[in-house]
Design an enzyme around this catalytic site. Structure first.
Site, PDB file in Angstrom:
ATOM      1  N   PRO A  11       7.918  -2.371  10.860  1.00  0.00           N
ATOM      2  CG  PRO A  11       7.100  -0.340  11.607  1.00  0.00           C
ATOM      3  CD  PRO A  11       8.107  -0.935  10.675  1.00  0.00           C
ATOM      4  CG  ASN A  12       3.087  -3.182  13.921  1.00  0.00           C
ATOM      5  OD1 ASN A  12       3.185  -3.644  15.055  1.00  0.00           O
ATOM      6  ND2 ASN A  12       3.039  -1.888  13.680  1.00  0.00           N
ATOM      7  NE  ARG A  19      -0.549  -4.739  11.094  1.00  0.00           N
ATOM      8  CZ  ARG A  19       0.180  -3.884  10.401  1.00  0.00           C
ATOM      9  NH1 ARG A  19       1.177  -4.325   9.638  1.00  0.00           N
ATOM     10  NH2 ARG A  19      -0.069  -2.601  10.447  1.00  0.00           N
ATOM     11  CE1 TYR A  24      -1.511  -3.881   5.763  1.00  0.00           C
ATOM     12  CE2 TYR A  24      -2.362  -4.413   7.938  1.00  0.00           C
ATOM     13  CZ  TYR A  24      -1.903  -3.487   7.021  1.00  0.00           C
ATOM     14  OH  TYR A  24      -1.837  -2.161   7.357  1.00  0.00           O
ATOM     15  CG  ASN A  75       5.772  -3.232   3.819  1.00  0.00           C
ATOM     16  OD1 ASN A  75       5.569  -2.110   4.276  1.00  0.00           O
ATOM     17  ND2 ASN A  75       4.809  -4.127   3.673  1.00  0.00           N
ATOM     18  CB  ALA A  78       3.202   2.770  10.629  1.00  0.00           C
ATOM     19  CD  GLU A  99       7.002   3.814   0.033  1.00  0.00           C
ATOM     20  OE1 GLU A  99       7.788   4.780  -0.014  1.00  0.00           O
ATOM     21  OE2 GLU A  99       5.773   3.951   0.161  1.00  0.00           O
ATOM     22  CG  HIS A 101       3.051   0.316   1.103  1.00  0.00           C
ATOM     23  ND1 HIS A 101       3.501   0.395   2.400  1.00  0.00           N
ATOM     24  CD2 HIS A 101       3.605   1.342   0.435  1.00  0.00           C
ATOM     25  CE1 HIS A 101       4.284   1.449   2.505  1.00  0.00           C
ATOM     26  NE2 HIS A 101       4.373   2.043   1.330  1.00  0.00           N
ATOM     27  NE  ARG A 108      -5.194   0.611   5.069  1.00  0.00           N
ATOM     28  CZ  ARG A 108      -4.293   0.066   5.900  1.00  0.00           C
ATOM     29  NH1 ARG A 108      -3.133  -0.395   5.412  1.00  0.00           N
ATOM     30  NH2 ARG A 108      -4.545  -0.030   7.179  1.00  0.00           N
TER      31      ARG A 108
HETATM   32  C1  DQA Z   1       1.695  -1.329   5.001  1.00  0.00           C
HETATM   33  C2  DQA Z   1       0.841  -0.054   4.951  1.00  0.00           C
HETATM   34  C3  DQA Z   1       1.162   0.857   6.121  1.00  0.00           C
HETATM   35  O1  DQA Z   1       0.336   2.028   6.059  1.00  0.00           O
HETATM   36  C4  DQA Z   1       0.879   0.153   7.434  1.00  0.00           C
HETATM   37  O2  DQA Z   1       1.239   0.976   8.508  1.00  0.00           O
HETATM   38  C5  DQA Z   1       1.575  -1.171   7.503  1.00  0.00           C
HETATM   39  C6  DQA Z   1       1.562  -2.035   6.334  1.00  0.00           C
HETATM   40  C7  DQA Z   1       1.322  -2.336   3.888  1.00  0.00           C
HETATM   41  O3  DQA Z   1       2.124  -3.200   3.601  1.00  0.00           O
HETATM   42  O4  DQA Z   1       0.204  -2.248   3.344  1.00  0.00           O
HETATM   43  O5  DQA Z   1       2.075  -1.553   8.552  1.00  0.00           O
HETATM   44  O6  DQA Z   1       3.060  -0.961   4.804  1.00  0.00           O
END
Ligand code: DQA
Length: 149
Positions: A11-12, A19, A24, A75, A78, A99, A101, A108
């Protein structure tokens, strides 16, 4: 034999580039996917990419990968910090999942320090910006002995 990898974004992450670029970076998702393609180009590896903002759809994409992929770079955004359902899906598909990020989640907010998924993944890579994806691809290539040293 060609190794197939699912590069999966949660998501996102469709908003990458606009963003919170201070966190990021400025690369868009299509740019990251292209960089990943270029990174593996000299290997006998094929990438499929997907993104979803929906937990159930991410689960469906993982289930589907069982039929064709040899590994997954994921990835989970959240959902990393909340999703037992994604954890169960990762266990169920019996594929190596890494996984990823972009940000260093451990530096964080405390709610980002916990991953529901990392324990059932091959490993976690966090904090290297969009290069985290390339490091994860390298980890899979090494596992398959397509990269050495
Ligand atoms: C993320 C880290 C997550 O905590 C966050 O919710 C994201 C992006 C990252 O790539 O740093 O959406 O996965």
């Amino acid at each position: 034999m060609t190794k197939h990898i699912l590069l999966l974004h949660g998501p996102n992450l469709n908003l990458l580039g606009t963003r919170q670029p201070e966190l990021y970076g400025g690369m868009t998702l299509p740019e990251i996917n292209s960089a990943a393609e270029r990174h593996i180009a000299r290997h006998d590896v094929a990438l499929r990419t997907a993104q979803s903002n929906h937990e159930g759809e991410l689960i469906d994409l993982l289930h589907d990968a069982r039929g064709w992929a040899h590994g997954v770079v994921f990835n989970p955004g959240a959902y990393t910090h909340t999703s037992i359902a994604l954890r169960d899906a990762i266990v169920a598909i019996e594929l190596p999942v890494i996984e990823v990020h972009i940000s260093n989640v451990h530096g964080r907010e405390s709610f980002r320090h916990k991953s529901m998924l990392a324990g059932v993944c091959l490993g976690q890579i966090a904090g290297f910006g969009w290069h985290s994806y390339l490091l994860a691809l390298d980890a899979l290539l090494r596992r398959w002995e397509l990269l050495r040293d």
